[in-house]
Every structure is written in structure tokens, then in C-alpha cells.
Motif scaffolding. Structure first.
Motif, mmCIF file in Angstrom:
data_model
loop_
_atom_site.group_PDB
_atom_site.id
_atom_site.type_symbol
_atom_site.label_atom_id
_atom_site.label_comp_id
_atom_site.label_asym_id
_atom_site.label_seq_id
_atom_site.Cartn_x
_atom_site.Cartn_y
_atom_site.Cartn_z
ATOM 1 N N GLY A 108 0.817 -1.673 0.236
ATOM 2 C CA GLY A 108 0.023 -0.187 0.113
ATOM 3 C C GLY A 108 1.332 0.678 -0.141
ATOM 4 O O GLY A 108 1.692 1.274 0.245
ATOM 5 N N ALA A 109 -0.252 2.539 -0.255
ATOM 6 C CA ALA A 109 0.770 3.921 -0.390
ATOM 7 C C ALA A 109 0.599 4.183 0.680
ATOM 8 O O ALA A 109 1.652 5.532 1.164
ATOM 9 C CB ALA A 109 0.967 3.990 -1.426
ATOM 10 N N GLY A 110 -0.314 4.075 1.472
ATOM 11 C CA GLY A 110 -0.018 5.543 2.793
ATOM 12 C C GLY A 110 -0.932 6.414 2.819
ATOM 13 O O GLY A 110 -1.842 6.638 1.291
ATOM 14 N N PRO A 111 -1.416 7.162 3.047
ATOM 15 C CA PRO A 111 -0.001 7.285 4.001
ATOM 16 C C PRO A 111 -1.229 6.855 5.576
ATOM 17 O O PRO A 111 -2.568 6.337 5.076
ATOM 18 C CB PRO A 111 -0.547 8.644 4.975
ATOM 19 C CG PRO A 111 -1.956 9.260 3.788
ATOM 20 C CD PRO A 111 -1.875 8.496 2.919
ATOM 21 N N VAL A 112 -0.459 5.744 6.114
ATOM 22 C CA VAL A 112 -0.916 4.742 7.557
ATOM 23 C C VAL A 112 -0.271 5.138 8.935
ATOM 24 O O VAL A 112 0.613 5.864 8.757
ATOM 25 C CB VAL A 112 -0.173 3.434 7.456
ATOM 26 C CG1 VAL A 112 -1.545 2.655 8.800
ATOM 27 C CG2 VAL A 112 -1.213 3.658 6.111
#
Length: 148
Positions: A108-112
Motif C-alpha cells: 500500500g502507498a499510505g498514508p497510514v
């Protein structure tokens, strides 16, 4: 001994000092490490929430934690799989990690965003000694006031 009972025992013997902690994982910053200070005190990271940012695409975001296990190995273990349209946030209860610990965005690319508390357990004996010193100073001040 489980980490939760170990933590509970430590809380009864030591005074906890908690600070808010958080980090952001994305394509530019795929990992975040929480280090232990060289202060001879016990440190814990209590992870409370993992959530996707408003800009996150509707794709799978997997967050893993890399921490030394009981055998001394370092193996990333997935702790959250988030997707904007299905599960954009999770609240965790009871995930206590001993630094050094690394959080990794596996896909995944996020943001997380990860948030929680960084707890330092301080020895109560140090505070009891300090309180006794303050009490002795107060008694000395009262004696001086009576003598005047």
C-alpha cells in the motif's frame, strides 16, 4: 509469564510515565523504528490505533511489526490490513511491545497513521527518596519558623 501479567507486575512495582507517540508510514517512509533509551529503565510501546489518512487510495495497506520474539529472531508480523472502503481504522487493546520495535508498511502507498503511548517505567524507590527529602526539608522549615 505473559507480557500482560509481566507489565501488570511492573506497574505495581514501578511508576509509569507515558508520552503520546505516533508515526506516519507512506511510500517515502515505509518504516518507523522506536528505540529504547540508554537510561537503564524499562520502556514499552502501547499501540492504540492504526488508521488510513484521508488521501489513502482504496487499496490494501498491510502494516507489520518487526520486534525480537522470544527466540531472539526478527520476523515482521502483520498486525493490520486496512482498506479505505472496508476498514479504514482499527483500535487495538493490549498490544504492548518492548523497544526496539519497527513498524513496516508491507504493501500500500499510505498514508497510514499509527498512534499510542511510549511508557517508561521509573523506579518508585527514587520517588520515595525524593519525597522523604522534601518532607525533611518541610519539617526543617517548620522548626526554623517556630524557633524565630
Amino acid at each position: 509469564m505473559s507480557s500482560s501479567s509481566h507489565f501488570s507486575r511492573l506497574l505495581s512495582e514501578e511508576r509509569p510515565v507515558a508520552a503520546l507517540w505516533g508515526c506516519q508510514l507512506n511510500t517515502g517512509t515505509r518504516s518507523c523504528m522506536v528505540q529504547e533509551d540508554d537510561d537503564f529503565l524499562e520502556h514499552l510501546v502501547l499501540l492504540r490505533t492504526i488508521c488510513l489518512g484521508a488521501e489513502a487510495r482504496d487499496e490494501l495497506h498491510v502494516v507489520a511489526v518487526d520486534s525480537k520474539n522470544t527466540y531472539g529472531d526478527h520476523k515482521p508480523v502483520p498486525i493490520a490490513a486496512l482498506r479505505t472502503s472496508v476498514l479504514p481504522m482499527i483500535s487495538l487493546k493490549g498490544l504492548e511491545l518492548v523497544p526496539p520495535v519497527t513498524f513496516v508498511l508491507k504493501c500500500g502507498a499510505g498514508p497510514v497513521y499509527l498512534s499510542g503511548q511510549h511508557v517508561t517505567l521509573e523506579d518508585d524507590a527514587k520517588y520515595e527518596t525524593h519525597e522523604e527529602e522534601l518532607l525533611e526539608e518541610d519539617i526543617g522549615d517548620e522548626d526554623d519558623a517556630r524557633a524565630s
